[in-house]
Motif scaffolding. Structure first.
Motif, PDB file in Angstrom:
ATOM      1  N   GLU A  15       0.814  -1.213   0.000  1.00  0.00           N
ATOM      2  CA  GLU A  15       0.000   0.000   0.000  1.00  0.00           C
ATOM      3  C   GLU A  15       0.851   1.268   0.000  1.00  0.00           C
ATOM      4  N   ARG A  16       1.915   1.284   0.810  1.00  0.00           N
ATOM      5  CA  ARG A  16       2.709   2.507   0.942  1.00  0.00           C
ATOM      6  C   ARG A  16       4.169   2.362   0.545  1.00  0.00           C
ATOM      7  N   GLU A  73       9.648   4.468   0.317  1.00  0.00           N
ATOM      8  CA  GLU A  73       8.336   5.103   0.483  1.00  0.00           C
ATOM      9  C   GLU A  73       7.789   5.417  -0.912  1.00  0.00           C
ATOM     10  N   ARG A  74       6.606   4.957  -1.211  1.00  0.00           N
ATOM     11  CA  ARG A  74       6.038   5.223  -2.539  1.00  0.00           C
ATOM     12  C   ARG A  74       5.730   6.705  -2.725  1.00  0.00           C
ATOM     13  N   ASP A  75       5.243   7.378  -1.688  1.00  0.00           N
ATOM     14  CA  ASP A  75       4.882   8.797  -1.824  1.00  0.00           C
ATOM     15  C   ASP A  75       6.083   9.692  -2.085  1.00  0.00           C
ATOM     16  N   SER A  76       7.175   9.465  -1.364  1.00  0.00           N
ATOM     17  CA  SER A  76       8.341  10.346  -1.479  1.00  0.00           C
ATOM     18  C   SER A  76       9.414   9.813  -2.421  1.00  0.00           C
TER      19      SER A  76
END
Length: 169
Positions: A15-16, A73-76
């Protein structure tokens, strides 16, 4: 070619997080004295990552499909830790190890990554059990394993080391 060595292993996505293999350049960067790449968290690598990079440097097969991976981290897009399987399995059992840098602890990343890599390992035909050891003085790591679906193996627990396992159901 053995299933433990793949020239370009696919990353695992949660997920993340993205769990992707180390590159030889990243191993060299951890072992060298140069400036860290921009895609690393400010506190990566931690001491455990340096140890793993040294072992990967000696055992290139650990860069394979069932080897060691970076936790991203997928977001950053930042590398925030590492995780790996100590391949090959012995009698159907493989050990897992993990670490997340201090700036990213407490977010559930270690449990998320550990659960994903354990499921991946258990899908390999030669694996029926994934084990991990943790010092009893490290309750956060005990909780990581519990949240990832591991159960304490009371028979294998030593004086200051608890052994955990997850098996095929």
């Amino acid at each position: 070619m053995s299933s433990s060595v793949s020239p370009n292993p696919a990353p695992l996505t949660t997920e993340r997080l993205l769990l992707r293999p180390w590159t030889p350049a990243e191993v060299a960067a951890v072992l060298g004295d140069g400036a860290p790449p921009a895609h690393w968290a400010a506190d990566f690598p931690a001491e455990g990552d340096r140890v793993i990079a040294g072992l990967i440097d000696q055992k290139s097969a650990w860069l394979g499909e069932y080897g060691h991976r970076l936790i991203v981290e997928r977001d950053s897009g930042l590398v925030v830790g590492s995780i790996g399987l100590f391949w090959p399995p012995s009698d159907g059992t493989v050990e897992i190890g993990y670490g997340v840098v201090a700036s990213r602890r407490g977010r559930g990343y270690a449990s998320e990554a550990t659960g994903a890599l354990a499921r991946f390992a258990l899908a390999a035909p030669e694996v029926h059990t994934v084990v991990a050891g943790v010092e009893l003085s490290n309750p956060a790591s005990v909780r990581v394993l519990e949240k990832a679906g591991f159960h304490r193996d009371e028979a294998a627990t030593e004086e200051n080391l608890a052994r955990f396992r997850v098996t095929l159901r």
